[in-house]
Design an enzyme around this catalytic site. Structure first.
Site, PDB file in Angstrom:
ATOM      1  N   HIS A 136     -28.363 -37.069 -60.406  1.00  0.00           N
ATOM      2  CA  HIS A 136     -29.222 -38.835 -60.475  1.00  0.00           C
ATOM      3  C   HIS A 136     -27.664 -39.213 -60.401  1.00  0.00           C
ATOM      4  O   HIS A 136     -28.012 -39.929 -59.237  1.00  0.00           O
ATOM      5  CB  HIS A 136     -28.936 -39.168 -62.612  1.00  0.00           C
ATOM      6  CG  HIS A 136     -30.300 -38.269 -62.903  1.00  0.00           C
ATOM      7  ND1 HIS A 136     -31.514 -38.618 -62.468  1.00  0.00           N
ATOM      8  CD2 HIS A 136     -30.216 -38.172 -64.166  1.00  0.00           C
ATOM      9  CE1 HIS A 136     -32.151 -37.909 -63.483  1.00  0.00           C
ATOM     10  NE2 HIS A 136     -32.004 -37.289 -64.505  1.00  0.00           N
ATOM     11  N   ASP A 156     -37.703 -33.631 -61.755  1.00  0.00           N
ATOM     12  CA  ASP A 156     -37.114 -33.811 -62.879  1.00  0.00           C
ATOM     13  C   ASP A 156     -38.200 -33.848 -64.065  1.00  0.00           C
ATOM     14  O   ASP A 156     -38.379 -32.794 -64.384  1.00  0.00           O
ATOM     15  CB  ASP A 156     -36.580 -35.414 -62.640  1.00  0.00           C
ATOM     16  CG  ASP A 156     -35.868 -35.416 -63.916  1.00  0.00           C
ATOM     17  OD1 ASP A 156     -35.612 -34.759 -64.977  1.00  0.00           O
ATOM     18  OD2 ASP A 156     -34.974 -36.457 -63.872  1.00  0.00           O
TER      19      ASP A 156
HETATM   20 ZN    ZN Z   1     -33.193 -34.013 -65.476  1.00  0.00          ZN
END
Ligand code: ZN
Length: 452
Positions: A268, A319
């Site tokens: 991220h 994810d």
């Molecule tokens: Zn994650």
């Protein structure tokens, strides 16, 4: 297997025509271009390398679409996490394997050929440790074996519910280890993947909120030179909490307290200041961007233009697996930047460059090393991880060279994927994984049991 012949294929130095790939033991043994197809060749129109998927939590696929209803107060990542915890409490080992197997088949159908599984579910439903510390890691490995996807297993170290070593909550009991019990899980994970072609094991300290500095040192040692993945600066609350704890922002703290290098994947890294962007880029670490999930969770937008300008490298990950499509990850990555900057072709590498090609090349060359994968691109010695695209799809009508990537990414998406070979084995045919029906039946039964 037969030799593969492509009317055109994307090689490391660009598009070539009449490309024959000869493979042996799962790897590309020879590449010829400018050839005519021979009777013994299996012929396809367009060949490109598979996309590495640097970040997945396979089981979360089971709750995709169930968290899109507005709650009493502002919804956020944290309300999503509540439902995820409820789901985790009911999941049995067989269920984990069933969900992961369908997810991995869907990844292959979506153009991903290797996955980094950030695996944080380690214990039984009541938090008791399994007799075999690799029970659930073994389920992930079995799902990879059944579907054929390349696996980098990233056992996750999770010990605390917040910064400063806060005690974990009851709902986190299936994730929790100390450094010693974690070392046993990593060892068991190494055994679990031993027979999978091209597989690797790394470590994943979950996030700075889930580990203390001392534990982080211990976990990094256990990696023994393998790759290290960590969630970082995904949420503004996480940034605020980190500052309250240490006086530093998460990325800032990590770079000051660990020797972060090219074996690290910073997942991220959404909330990064200019100074953090510069230091991340120069560290050589790869940023693991998960554009679809980050958009779904309302995380924020990574400062990609500045990072790429400084030579920063990234990979993409699916994810939460709310939607599995390699091309769409790249599309959302570019579109979020267009919306933020009110501009077009923001992430193209240079004037006149194709945005699709720039994104695709960056995701392949950035993603593979941080998965310890031997599959970065169509080159001799690399794993034979190949995706063919359907020239019959309207999105690719009369498209050539980089226009193919632009049209796949911005127009066609996963429907354009035709066949996929992983380690030289053909696992997707006409857009469908060869075991899809059986995997789907088992998946449906699992979800029915979990949601009953
Ligand atoms: Zn994650």
């Amino acid at each position: 297997m037969k030799n593969l012949w492509f009317a055109s294929a994307l090689l490391p130095d660009g598009w070539a025509t009449g490309v024959r790939l000869t493979t042996a033991d799962g790897r590309i043994e020879r590449i010829e271009s400018g050839t005519a197809a021979e009777a013994t060749d299996e012929r396809h129109a367009i060949g490109v390398p598979g996309i590495p998927n640097v970040h997945s939590h396979a089981f979360q696929r089971g709750l995709a679409g169930l968290t899109e209803r507005r709650g009493p107060t502002g919804d956020s990542f944290w309300t999503w996490r509540e439902l995820m915890y409820r789901f985790v409490e009911r999941l049995e080992p067989e269920g984990l394997e069933a969900i992961a197997a369908l997810v991995y088949a869907e990844m292959l159908e979506g153009g991903f050929t290797h996955v980094g599984e950030f695996h944080y579910l380690h214990h039984d439903r009541d938090g008791a440790h399994f007799a075999n510390p690799g029970e659930l890691a073994g389920r992930i490995a079995a799902a990879a074996a059944e579907t054929g996807i390349g696996l980098t297993l990233l056992p996750t170290f999770y010990a605390h519910s917040g910064f400063g070593g806060a005690a974990p909550t009851v709902r986190q009991r299936r994730f929790i280890n100390d450094v010693e019990s974690f070392a046993r899980i990593v060892e068991a994970s190494r055994s679990a993947v031993r027979d999978l072609p091209g597989a690797a094991v790394g470590v994943a300290p979950h996030s700075l909120r889930a580990v203390t500095p001392e534990e982080l040192n211990g976990v990094v040692k256990i990696a023994q030179g393998g790759v290290i993945h960590i969630h970082i600066a995904e949420q503004t609350k996480e940034v605020e909490d980190c500052i309250a704890w240490s006086g530093r922002r998460p990325i800032e703290w990590l770079l000051e307290n660990q020797r972060v290098h090219e074996r690290w994947c910073l997942v991220h890294a959404t909330h990064a200041t200019e100074a953090e962007v510069l230091r991340m880029a120069t560290s050589g670490a790869v940023v693991g961007l998960c554009p679809i999930t980050e958009a779904n969770l309302g995380d924020g937008i990574f400062p990609a233009p500045a990072f790429l300008e400084l030579g920063g490298r990234f990979g993409v990950g699916s994810d939460s697996n709310v939607l599995i499509d390699g091309a769409e990850e790249l599309r959302i990555l570019e579109y979020s930047q267009r919306l933020a900057h009110r501009a077009r072709n923001v992430l193209a590498s240079a004037e006149g460059s194709s945005t699709g090609r720039s994104l695709f090349d960056a995701a392949v060359s950035g993603g593979a090393p941080v998965l310890d994968s031997k599959a970065a691109g169509l080159k001799v010695g690399a794993m034979a991880d190949v995706v063919s695209l359907s020239s019959d799809h309207p999105a690719l009508a009369e498209r050539h060279a980089d226009e193919i990537l632009d049209s796949w990414i911005f127009t066609g998406g996963r429907a354009v994927v035709d066949c996929v070979w992983r380690a030289g084995v053909k696992v997707v045919i006409n857009g469908r994984h060869h075991r899809r029906d059986a995997l789907l039946t088992r998946y449906r039964r699992t979800i029915k049991g979990l949601l009953a």
